[in-house]
Write a protein that holds these residues in place. Sequence first.
Motif, mmCIF file in Angstrom:
data_model
loop_
_atom_site.group_PDB
_atom_site.id
_atom_site.type_symbol
_atom_site.label_atom_id
_atom_site.label_comp_id
_atom_site.label_asym_id
_atom_site.label_seq_id
_atom_site.Cartn_x
_atom_site.Cartn_y
_atom_site.Cartn_z
ATOM 1 N N GLU A 51 12.912 1.669 -28.104
ATOM 2 C CA GLU A 51 13.336 2.748 -27.228
ATOM 3 C C GLU A 51 12.167 3.560 -26.671
ATOM 4 N N PHE A 52 12.352 3.990 -25.422
ATOM 5 C CA PHE A 52 11.425 4.905 -24.764
ATOM 6 C C PHE A 52 12.249 5.928 -23.994
ATOM 7 N N ASP A 53 11.672 7.069 -23.753
ATOM 8 C CA ASP A 53 12.334 8.095 -22.957
ATOM 9 C C ASP A 53 12.655 7.547 -21.569
ATOM 10 N N ALA A 54 13.813 7.905 -21.006
ATOM 11 C CA ALA A 54 14.243 7.388 -19.706
ATOM 12 C C ALA A 54 13.236 7.707 -18.609
ATOM 13 N N ASP A 55 12.672 8.916 -18.638
ATOM 14 C CA ASP A 55 11.675 9.290 -17.630
ATOM 15 C C ASP A 55 10.408 8.454 -17.793
ATOM 16 N N ARG A 56 10.068 8.150 -19.047
ATOM 17 C CA ARG A 56 8.873 7.325 -19.293
ATOM 18 C C ARG A 56 9.090 5.912 -18.766
ATOM 19 N N LEU A 57 10.288 5.384 -18.929
ATOM 20 C CA LEU A 57 10.602 4.062 -18.385
ATOM 21 C C LEU A 57 10.435 4.056 -16.868
ATOM 22 N N ARG A 58 10.984 5.062 -16.225
ATOM 23 C CA ARG A 58 10.898 5.116 -14.750
ATOM 24 C C ARG A 58 9.456 5.300 -14.297
ATOM 25 N N GLU A 59 8.705 6.091 -15.016
ATOM 26 C CA GLU A 59 7.302 6.335 -14.667
ATOM 27 C C GLU A 59 6.475 5.048 -14.703
ATOM 28 N N ASN A 60 6.834 4.145 -15.590
ATOM 29 C CA ASN A 60 6.060 2.912 -15.784
ATOM 30 C C ASN A 60 6.669 1.706 -15.091
ATOM 31 N N LEU A 61 7.587 1.929 -14.167
ATOM 32 C CA LEU A 61 8.286 0.853 -13.468
ATOM 33 C C LEU A 61 7.750 0.681 -12.053
ATOM 34 N N LYS A 62 7.500 -0.583 -11.670
ATOM 35 C CA LYS A 62 7.076 -0.890 -10.300
ATOM 36 C C LYS A 62 7.754 -2.173 -9.816
ATOM 37 N N PHE A 63 7.692 -2.362 -8.516
ATOM 38 C CA PHE A 63 8.259 -3.548 -7.877
ATOM 39 C C PHE A 63 7.220 -4.653 -7.793
ATOM 40 N N CYS A 64 7.675 -5.895 -7.988
ATOM 41 C CA CYS A 64 6.785 -7.052 -7.888
ATOM 42 C C CYS A 64 7.335 -8.066 -6.895
ATOM 43 N N HIS A 65 6.454 -8.654 -6.110
ATOM 44 C CA HIS A 65 6.844 -9.771 -5.254
ATOM 45 C C HIS A 65 6.967 -11.037 -6.094
ATOM 46 N N ARG A 66 7.676 -12.003 -5.578
ATOM 47 C CA ARG A 66 7.913 -13.261 -6.278
ATOM 48 C C ARG A 66 6.658 -14.123 -6.287
ATOM 49 N N ALA A 67 6.322 -14.635 -7.460
ATOM 50 C CA ALA A 67 5.191 -15.557 -7.577
ATOM 51 C C ALA A 67 5.643 -16.967 -7.208
ATOM 52 N N LYS A 68 4.682 -17.781 -6.831
ATOM 53 C CA LYS A 68 4.962 -19.186 -6.531
ATOM 54 C C LYS A 68 4.081 -20.068 -7.410
ATOM 55 N N PRO A 69 4.715 -20.890 -8.283
ATOM 56 C CA PRO A 69 6.171 -20.977 -8.475
ATOM 57 C C PRO A 69 6.650 -19.931 -9.458
ATOM 58 N N ALA A 70 7.930 -19.561 -9.305
ATOM 59 C CA ALA A 70 8.560 -18.664 -10.271
ATOM 60 C C ALA A 70 9.170 -19.500 -11.392
ATOM 61 N N ILE A 71 9.544 -18.843 -12.464
ATOM 62 C CA ILE A 71 10.201 -19.535 -13.564
ATOM 63 C C ILE A 71 11.630 -19.856 -13.163
ATOM 64 N N ASN A 72 12.071 -21.050 -13.436
ATOM 65 C CA ASN A 72 13.423 -21.476 -13.074
ATOM 66 C C ASN A 72 14.462 -20.512 -13.626
ATOM 67 N N GLY A 73 15.405 -20.132 -12.753
ATOM 68 C CA GLY A 73 16.470 -19.237 -13.176
ATOM 69 C C GLY A 73 16.176 -17.770 -12.948
#
Length: 289
Positions: free
Chosen positions: A239-261
């Motif tokens: 568990e982590f504080d909800a604000d801490r989770l949001r603070e450490n969250l970012k968007f990533c583009h898809r890698a090639k190749p991605a993992i199946n599924g």
Amino acid sequence: MEAFKERVTHGYIYKGNIPAYPRPEFHVSHLKHDTNQDGLRGIRKDNGFKSPGKGSLLWWSLVVGPDEITLAEKRLLETTYPDRTEEQAQTQQSFLGKFATSQAFKKSSRQGSYRFTFPLEEVLQAFGDQVCFGAQPVMRVFRTELHKTEVMYTVLVHSPTVEHLFSDLPLLSDDPNSVCSYKDGLFIWRSEAMCEEHRYKLVQKHDEKQMEAEEVSFHKYYVWDHVGVALHVDEHVLEFDADRLRENLKFCHRAKPAINGSSFEQFDQAQEVVKELWPDCPSPLEKAE
């Protein structure tokens, strides 16, 4: 770390006709956990991370970015040429980044559009408090997975209360010849295969006490290696504080190749999902750097 050494010497890492390449030492202070929208919703609901399905392991990866590459290059030069002059050091051109072409160094994700990045010590502290009941976590050499173009070494972290489950695995040591070790709050990764595609070869100029990356005529594809960290959480939620989770969250583009599924989203959609899950957060979702 003997297990890590033995299983990469049977013609896998040491293939012939590969251009000379560096084997630097990366000091890693952060871990990342990539996931898709379903995983993100579960993490938000639980305010933390748990093993998927009926498993007992929670998986993270090392964060090796531009800063880690720069420091690793400096260490490699200082170790190789400890007696170089100040002028030789100042005229040395950056070269290590040209070899850092594998997925281990990229901003993109193979497992989903959402990335949580935490300081290693914060993860270990939370694991020690919540899973080890305040005791010090135990680190062991878990396994080496060999794939067609990838080698993954795994460090297992578990509570001393389940020592009996893993006593047959060697403890993670600080052996300077091992692929990965832990020391002074850092994972030390000695990569043996940085390049996904070999576009350069390492040239050592011993007279000038310098190194450089020289482009090769024929590009070669081979295996690349990286380190995974498996936390034995069993049925616990880390568990982590909800604000801490949001603070450490970012968007990533898809890698090639991605993992199946693995499923991915466009940035605009990801922004809406994160806004829905953290409606009180005024900060916009950022892209991984």
